[in-house]
Design a protein around this motif. Structure first.
Motif, mmCIF file in Angstrom:
data_model
loop_
_atom_site.group_PDB
_atom_site.id
_atom_site.type_symbol
_atom_site.label_atom_id
_atom_site.label_comp_id
_atom_site.label_asym_id
_atom_site.label_seq_id
_atom_site.Cartn_x
_atom_site.Cartn_y
_atom_site.Cartn_z
ATOM 1 N N ALA A 44 -6.256 -12.123 -9.359
ATOM 2 C CA ALA A 44 -7.112 -11.353 -10.274
ATOM 3 C C ALA A 44 -6.253 -10.584 -11.285
ATOM 4 O O ALA A 44 -6.565 -10.545 -12.478
ATOM 5 N N LEU A 45 -5.158 -9.997 -10.820
ATOM 6 C CA LEU A 45 -4.271 -9.275 -11.742
ATOM 7 C C LEU A 45 -3.646 -10.257 -12.739
ATOM 8 O O LEU A 45 -3.533 -9.963 -13.929
ATOM 9 N N ASN A 46 -3.270 -11.436 -12.245
ATOM 10 C CA ASN A 46 -2.687 -12.449 -13.141
ATOM 11 C C ASN A 46 -3.669 -12.867 -14.233
ATOM 12 O O ASN A 46 -3.269 -13.238 -15.327
ATOM 13 N N GLU A 47 -4.969 -12.808 -13.902
ATOM 14 C CA GLU A 47 -5.994 -13.163 -14.895
ATOM 15 C C GLU A 47 -6.330 -11.977 -15.803
ATOM 16 O O GLU A 47 -7.249 -12.054 -16.619
ATOM 17 N N GLY A 48 -5.635 -10.860 -15.621
ATOM 18 C CA GLY A 48 -5.847 -9.709 -16.495
ATOM 19 C C GLY A 48 -7.037 -8.849 -16.110
ATOM 20 O O GLY A 48 -7.527 -8.049 -16.912
ATOM 21 N N LYS A 49 -7.514 -8.990 -14.871
ATOM 22 C CA LYS A 49 -8.687 -8.210 -14.450
ATOM 23 C C LYS A 49 -8.280 -6.825 -13.941
ATOM 24 O O LYS A 49 -7.132 -6.620 -13.516
ATOM 25 N N ILE A 50 -9.261 -5.923 -13.927
ATOM 26 C CA ILE A 50 -9.106 -4.659 -13.212
ATOM 27 C C ILE A 50 -9.464 -4.941 -11.749
ATOM 28 O O ILE A 50 -10.472 -5.591 -11.473
ATOM 29 N N VAL A 51 -8.625 -4.499 -10.826
ATOM 30 C CA VAL A 51 -8.913 -4.657 -9.401
ATOM 31 C C VAL A 51 -9.187 -3.272 -8.821
ATOM 32 O O VAL A 51 -8.358 -2.367 -8.948
ATOM 33 N N VAL A 52 -10.377 -3.120 -8.224
ATOM 34 C CA VAL A 52 -10.748 -1.844 -7.591
ATOM 35 C C VAL A 52 -10.824 -2.088 -6.097
ATOM 36 O O VAL A 52 -11.550 -2.981 -5.641
ATOM 37 N N ILE A 53 -10.086 -1.306 -5.335
ATOM 38 C CA ILE A 53 -10.028 -1.568 -3.899
ATOM 39 C C ILE A 53 -10.286 -0.298 -3.088
ATOM 40 O O ILE A 53 -9.771 0.780 -3.411
ATOM 41 N N ASP A 54 -11.130 -0.458 -2.075
ATOM 42 C CA ASP A 54 -11.431 0.612 -1.123
ATOM 43 C C ASP A 54 -10.388 0.490 -0.004
ATOM 44 O O ASP A 54 -10.507 -0.387 0.841
ATOM 45 N N ARG A 55 -9.348 1.291 -0.065
ATOM 46 C CA ARG A 55 -8.188 1.342 0.840
ATOM 47 C C ARG A 55 -7.146 0.277 0.517
ATOM 48 O O ARG A 55 -7.457 -0.880 0.319
ATOM 49 N N PHE A 56 -5.881 0.736 0.527
ATOM 50 C CA PHE A 56 -4.742 -0.188 0.356
ATOM 51 C C PHE A 56 -3.550 0.423 1.086
ATOM 52 O O PHE A 56 -3.719 0.996 2.170
ATOM 53 N N CYS A 57 -2.365 0.317 0.510
ATOM 54 C CA CYS A 57 -1.126 0.656 1.224
ATOM 55 C C CYS A 57 -1.096 2.083 1.785
ATOM 56 O O CYS A 57 -0.535 2.310 2.873
ATOM 57 N N ASP A 58 -1.676 3.052 1.076
ATOM 58 C CA ASP A 58 -1.592 4.442 1.549
ATOM 59 C C ASP A 58 -2.365 4.634 2.851
ATOM 60 O O ASP A 58 -2.007 5.500 3.659
ATOM 61 N N SER A 59 -3.416 3.821 3.068
ATOM 62 C CA SER A 59 -4.141 3.913 4.344
ATOM 63 C C SER A 59 -3.210 3.566 5.502
ATOM 64 O O SER A 59 -3.219 4.223 6.544
ATOM 65 N N THR A 60 -2.414 2.519 5.315
ATOM 66 C CA THR A 60 -1.545 2.077 6.412
ATOM 67 C C THR A 60 -0.471 3.109 6.702
ATOM 68 O O THR A 60 -0.165 3.403 7.864
ATOM 69 N N LEU A 61 0.085 3.682 5.637
ATOM 70 C CA LEU A 61 1.118 4.699 5.868
ATOM 71 C C LEU A 61 0.490 5.949 6.521
ATOM 72 O O LEU A 61 1.064 6.533 7.447
ATOM 73 N N ALA A 62 -0.714 6.310 6.062
ATOM 74 C CA ALA A 62 -1.360 7.511 6.613
ATOM 75 C C ALA A 62 -1.799 7.301 8.066
ATOM 76 O O ALA A 62 -1.531 8.152 8.928
ATOM 77 N N TYR A 63 -2.455 6.172 8.355
ATOM 78 C CA TYR A 63 -3.005 5.951 9.701
ATOM 79 C C TYR A 63 -1.955 5.385 10.666
ATOM 80 O O TYR A 63 -1.691 5.961 11.721
ATOM 81 N N GLN A 64 -1.381 4.219 10.291
ATOM 82 C CA GLN A 64 -0.440 3.592 11.243
ATOM 83 C C GLN A 64 0.921 4.281 11.199
ATOM 84 O O GLN A 64 1.645 4.284 12.188
ATOM 85 N N GLY A 65 1.288 4.870 10.057
ATOM 86 C CA GLY A 65 2.554 5.584 9.968
ATOM 87 C C GLY A 65 2.434 6.978 10.563
ATOM 88 O O GLY A 65 2.873 7.237 11.689
ATOM 89 N N TYR A 66 1.784 7.887 9.828
ATOM 90 C CA TYR A 66 1.669 9.282 10.286
ATOM 91 C C TYR A 66 0.775 9.376 11.527
ATOM 92 O O TYR A 66 1.149 10.003 12.523
ATOM 93 N N GLY A 67 -0.408 8.757 11.463
ATOM 94 C CA GLY A 67 -1.373 8.890 12.563
ATOM 95 C C GLY A 67 -0.840 8.343 13.877
ATOM 96 O O GLY A 67 -0.934 8.987 14.919
ATOM 97 N N ASN A 68 -0.248 7.145 13.821
ATOM 98 C CA ASN A 68 0.213 6.494 15.060
ATOM 99 C C ASN A 68 1.681 6.749 15.353
ATOM 100 O O ASN A 68 2.228 6.206 16.317
ATOM 101 N N LYS A 69 2.332 7.521 14.469
ATOM 102 C CA LYS A 69 3.741 7.892 14.653
ATOM 103 C C LYS A 69 4.675 6.674 14.710
ATOM 104 O O LYS A 69 5.651 6.653 15.457
#
Ligand code: Z5A
Length: 208
Positions: A85-110
């Motif tokens: 989608a980015l290659n086609e020049g679109k705007i991509v809107v996403i509900d959760r991405f990399c920061d969720s993993t760092l917050a939950y699996q990183g900080y949350g799960n230590k």
């Protein structure tokens, strides 16, 4: 403005991400923007199956297994949906991405934070969103919003103390990434929050 633009919504459960992803996409539609809206975990058939494993099954899975499930979903989603989608020049809107993993699996799960970032960078070819809306809210207020609704998943079931740790994680991530992440006070009304998100987006693309 470059046409392709990658926007993520982040926050603890009940912060209003889903509501604001939807309202923001209605706004994009109203201005005729070329966009896709997606979510994680999920966004592909394999990702939706992984979502089931990550959120509904094997409550006592190891913290590393949990991390890899979210990252497996992301790798598939990134290669099959987001990057094209980015290659086609679109705007991509996403509900959760990399920061969720760092917050939950990183900080949350230590888990080791650098290891989480390393695995995530591998899954996404080092791609980060251009703009992230972090909806900040006290976990008690977020819980109050969900009263009467049964809990959705294993992670939500971890309770308030866990959500507090995840929120602190999000705040640290925000403090280290202010060039990309905008903190939105999500304690306000839906319309106040939605207006701020729209204003920040318009300001940002006008400066591109
Ligand atoms: N997870 C993870 O651990 N690691 C990862 O890498 C990824 C995810 C990608 C599912 O995520 C779980 O996945 C999540 C983290 C984990 N588990 N937890 N905790 P999800 O995004 O699919 O689901 P969720 O986090 O449980 O989100 P949700 O239930 O969709 O909630 P939300 O999107 O934050 O809020 P909402 O549904 O938009 O709003 C909640 C209610 O509040 C609703 O009734 C609204 O009408 C109301 N609301 C919204 N805004 C307002 C305002 N401003 N005022 C008053 N009321 C409001």
């Amino acid at each position: 403005m470059k046409k392709a633009f990658f926007i993520s919504f982040e926050g603890i459960d009940g912060s209003g991400k889903t509501t604001h992803t939807r309202i923001f996409c209605e706004f994009l539609r109203s201005i005729g923007a070329d966009f896709i809206s997606t979510r994680e975990p999920g966004g592909t058939p394999l990702g939706e199956d992984i979502r089931n494993f990550a959120l509904k099954k094997y409550k006592d899975k190891s913290v590393k297994a949990e991390l890899y499930l979210f990252e497996a979903s992301r790798a598939e989603h990134f290669e099959k949906v987001i990057q094209p989608a980015l290659n086609e020049g679109k705007i991509v809107v996403i509900d959760r991405f990399c920061d969720s993993t760092l917050a939950y699996q990183g900080y949350g799960n230590k888990n080791d934070l650098e290891a989480v970032e390393f695995v995530d960078d591998f899954a996404t070819n080092n791609t980060k969103p251009d703009l992230t809306f972090y909806l900040d809210i006290d976990p008690r207020e977020a819980l109050a919003r969900r009263i009467g609704r049964s809990t959705n998943d294993i992670i939500e079931d971890r309770g308030l103390l866990y959500q507090d740790i995840v929120r602190k994680g999000y705040l640290e991530i925000y403090n280290k990434n202010k060039h990309r992440i905008v903190l939105i006070d999500a304690n306000r009304s839906v319309s106040e929050v939605a207006d701020e998100i729209k204003d920040v987006f318009l300001q940002r693309i006008n400066n591109e």
